[in-house]
Motif scaffolding. Structure first.
Motif, PDB file in Angstrom:
ATOM      1  N   HIS A 134       0.826  -1.202   0.000  1.00 58.01           N
ATOM      2  CA  HIS A 134       0.000   0.000   0.000  1.00 58.01           C
ATOM      3  C   HIS A 134       0.863   1.256   0.000  1.00 58.01           C
ATOM      4  CE1 HIS A 134      -3.317  -2.656   1.905  1.00 58.01           C
ATOM      5  NE2 HIS A 134      -3.564  -2.500   0.618  1.00 58.01           N
ATOM      6  N   THR A 137       2.328   1.705  -3.586  1.00 53.08           N
ATOM      7  CA  THR A 137       1.341   2.087  -4.600  1.00 53.08           C
ATOM      8  C   THR A 137       0.569   3.349  -4.211  1.00 53.08           C
ATOM      9  OG1 THR A 137      -0.272   0.577  -3.614  1.00 53.08           O
ATOM     10  CG2 THR A 137       1.037  -0.272  -5.448  1.00 53.08           C
ATOM     11  N   THR A 139      -1.534   3.800  -1.802  1.00 48.54           N
ATOM     12  CA  THR A 139      -2.930   3.489  -1.503  1.00 48.54           C
ATOM     13  C   THR A 139      -3.105   3.213  -0.002  1.00 48.54           C
ATOM     14  OG1 THR A 139      -2.561   1.147  -2.061  1.00 48.54           O
ATOM     15  CG2 THR A 139      -3.393   2.578  -3.815  1.00 48.54           C
ATOM     16  N   TRP A 183      -6.065   6.098  -4.530  1.00 46.15           N
ATOM     17  CA  TRP A 183      -4.713   6.626  -4.720  1.00 46.15           C
ATOM     18  C   TRP A 183      -4.634   8.038  -4.157  1.00 46.15           C
ATOM     19  CZ3 TRP A 183      -2.325  10.633  -7.546  1.00 46.15           C
ATOM     20  CH2 TRP A 183      -0.949  10.494  -7.764  1.00 46.15           C
ATOM     21  N   TYR A 185      -1.615  10.821  -3.504  1.00 47.28           N
ATOM     22  CA  TYR A 185      -0.191  11.100  -3.685  1.00 47.28           C
ATOM     23  C   TYR A 185       0.441  11.431  -2.345  1.00 47.28           C
ATOM     24  CZ  TYR A 185       4.074  12.863  -5.796  1.00 47.28           C
ATOM     25  OH  TYR A 185       5.385  13.045  -6.159  1.00 47.28           O
ATOM     26  N   ILE A 277      -3.243   0.779  -9.876  1.00 46.52           N
ATOM     27  CA  ILE A 277      -4.432   1.574  -9.573  1.00 46.52           C
ATOM     28  C   ILE A 277      -4.413   2.796 -10.480  1.00 46.52           C
ATOM     29  CG2 ILE A 277      -3.330   2.980  -7.770  1.00 46.52           C
ATOM     30  CD1 ILE A 277      -6.018   2.676  -6.170  1.00 46.52           C
ATOM     31  N   SER A 279      -4.436   6.681 -10.952  1.00 44.74           N
ATOM     32  CA  SER A 279      -4.097   7.855 -10.154  1.00 44.74           C
ATOM     33  C   SER A 279      -5.129   8.943 -10.410  1.00 44.74           C
ATOM     34  CB  SER A 279      -2.703   8.363 -10.524  1.00 44.74           C
ATOM     35  OG  SER A 279      -2.751   9.065 -11.756  1.00 44.74           O
ATOM     36  N   TYR A 286      -0.864   3.903 -12.074  1.00 47.28           N
ATOM     37  CA  TYR A 286       0.226   4.033 -11.113  1.00 47.28           C
ATOM     38  C   TYR A 286       0.616   2.637 -10.642  1.00 47.28           C
ATOM     39  CZ  TYR A 286       3.209   6.436  -7.761  1.00 47.28           C
ATOM     40  OH  TYR A 286       4.298   6.932  -7.084  1.00 47.28           O
TER      41      TYR A 286
END
Length: 358
Positions: A134, A137, A139, A183, A185, A277, A279, A286
């Protein structure tokens, strides 16, 4: 060297372009874009196909080192430049190298178990299922805001750098989504990855990078900016020359091998680039610290996938493995919303649009 490699009037340069499958006029078109003002704020462009450089440009302009002004800089092949968040992609590569060597946990390992000093946070049931994957990625499902300029103290990455304990700052963020479903950032997620690498290898991140990546790629010169606590920024602190960053891009295009030596497993390269996933960046995919999309090139009947590390100000490491192409773009438009325009034009309208034969 300042200007375009070989000059558009150079017969050997045109022949090189044609031999590599490009329109021989590529250099002239690039120069025209700069002269017309369509390609602004460029510091450096270096691009290669199958390990052979076909475009190389060095300009002059104002630059920064992690937010500190350097004034006007005349760039060349030996000039270090901020990667900003392209650093994230390099950190992901280092995690893969450490994983190959059995030095760090697998991707499905609990994130909070890697930070036992924060047992109070680990007791929260909402955090129990968060894994290292996670973090890789982005997430985590945790609140994080890097939409603000990187001089704004409310920007989450800057707030993390100013916090007395960077890791607690990240790990105690509010849970706002089910992990793995959204997602968001987050430089904080990459700070955690950097810490896990350091704990697993017993080495500072720059020292581990020097041993397992930079030295094998003959990268002799680099700088990794650190915060007030002395911790190297895994999310944005790396500075490399453009030819050296191009080596890292070429390493990915070559599926983890360099001059016959295996640097990272082919499996990790595939896992890193594969979209995990969508973005919120214009619907781009991403993976594990890499953006992805697709783009047309005349050499192919259909659009082909590309992968990239993106950094504040227009820093880019672009890859199109199907074409064997890697490209580095350094720019100086830090903290401007439209910094993406010029590097995207160079990639799509100069490099890919003039790739005629695979």
């Amino acid at each position: 060297m300042t200007g375009i490699q070989g000059s558009s009037r150079s017969a050997p340069y045109s022949e090189t372009l044609q031999a590599l499958g490009f329109d021989p006029a590529l250099g002239r078109k690039f120069a025209a874009g700069i002269e017309a003002g369509l390609l602004r704020d460029l510091h450096v462009v270096v691009a290669a196909r199958s390990g052979q450089t076909f475009l190389e440009y060095y300009g002059t302009g104002p630059d920064e080192n992690w937010g500190t002004s350097l004034g006007d800089v005349a760039f060349d092949a030996d000039t270090l430049h901020d990667l900003r968040s392209v650093t994230k992609s390099v950190t992901g590569l280092l995690y893969g190298i450490a994983l190959d060597r059995g030095l760090v946990p697998s991707l499905d390992a609990s994130l909070y178990e890697q930070f036992p000093e924060y047992g109070d946070l680990a007791k929260d049931p909402a955090r129990a299922g968060i894994t290292i994957n996670h973090a890789l990625t982005m997430t985590l499902g945790m609140e994080w805001d890097e939409s603000r300029p990187y001089y704004d103290p409310l920007n989450s990455e800057l707030a993390m750098e100013n916090a007395p304990d960077r890791y607690r700052f990240v790990l105690e963020r509010s849970i706002i989504a089910e992990p793995g479903t959204r997602w968001i950032y987050s430089g904080g997620s990459v700070a955690l990855i950097g810490a896990i690498i350091e704990r697993g290898t017993g080495k500072r991140l720059p020292d581990f990078a020097q041993e397992v990546l930079f030295a094998p790629l003959d990268i002799a010169k680099f700088h990794w900016s650190a915060g007030h606590d002395g911790v190297a920024s895994a999310a944005s602190g790396l500075r490399l020359t453009a030819p050296d960053l191009l080596k890292i891009g070429t390493l990915f295009v070559q599926k983890g091998a360099w001059n016959g030596q295996r640097i990272v497993s082919e499996d990790w390269v595939a896992q890193s680039l594969a979209p995990a996933i969508l973005s919120t960046e214009d619907g781009l995919g991403y993976g594990r610290l890499w953006f992805s999309g697709d783009a047309p090139a005349p050499a192919f009947a259909d659009p082909r996938p590309w992968y990239a590390g993106f950094g504040n100000g227009g820093q880019r490491l672009w890859l199109m493995p199907d074409a064997g192409i890697a490209a580095v773009i350094y720019s100086g438009k830090y903290n401007f919303w439209d910094a993406w325009i010029t590097p995207t034009r160079v990639w799509r309208e100069i490099i890919l649009a003039n790739f005629l034969e695979a």
